[in-house]
Write a protein that holds these residues in place. Sequence first.
Motif: not given
Length: 330
Positions: A276-280
């Motif tokens: 959802r937040d693009g923080k892999p």
Amino acid sequence: MEMTFPDAAPPFLADAGWAGAAIEPIPGDASARRYFRLRRENGTAMLMHAPPPGEDPEPFLRAARWLDANGLRAPQILAEDTGAGLVLLQDFGEVRMREYLDAWPQDEREVYAHAVDALIQLHQLPPGPFTQYSLAEYQREARLFIDWFCPVQGLYVDLKSWTEAWEEVLGPLLARQRPGVTVLRDYHAENIMLDGGLDRQGLLDFQDALVGHPAYDLVSLLQDARRDVDPVTERAMLEHYITQSGAGPHFAEDYARLGAQRNAKIIGIFVRLWQRDGKPRYLDYIPRVWALLERDLAHPALAPVARWFDAHVPAALRDPTGRLGGTFAV
């Protein structure tokens, strides 16, 4: 994360007496909050930007003031503008417990003992002005696992059986958490600052505080998603807490119950932060959290939830060694 200086910050800082300070962006956490260190000749301060409407600094301010009033080291509030989401804070420096222990691993037992002692001090106080940690909240958090981890793995599981298993596991500890203690909910090595010696630990990230079970923050500290705690240290600190606090005979099993609940929740949150937040980067922590979860599930008190995992999550997806291949390829 976007680290542009907030438009409302310059006049806010001028009113607070910090006009002209040098500004240094600080990497943020998993939330939308942003942090900036301010430097001037006679000291430093931290600016927190909790931008509305997604963020609200009021819970942080309420918890910080309660902690400070009761002898715990939350940062002092220097100035605030809640409408703009701006809070000027005491700066605890740059030495987090995490980085200190990376450099001085031989001090692990001593550093953790001080952190456990701070919890004992906190738990001797009447609970703060916070909401109760209810079964519904425990269930909401645990559900993050099946809401986020399971779909990305192609697992479509039965919510009813999941909820029933957790109710059977968590139900017995609800009576034991009354009247409750203040639970900071994110008490770990990246939220504890060492700014004046190992026994002067500053607290961060407590805005979600609730009133709940004393084992919760101990689990958060000793089963850390972000660093490996020596299992010998974990056992010693659990025993230290039980001995010094006078915890009851069910404390160790409740520690396992809440460890499993918290670790299942964290796996779900870390997948959500990726999707959802693009923080892999949070995916890198999942093997460690799986290993902790498996340890907790081995406790007899977790039998109903352990059976659920055995029935619904294939062993190949529960590999705590990190050999998950392309499962989380991004």
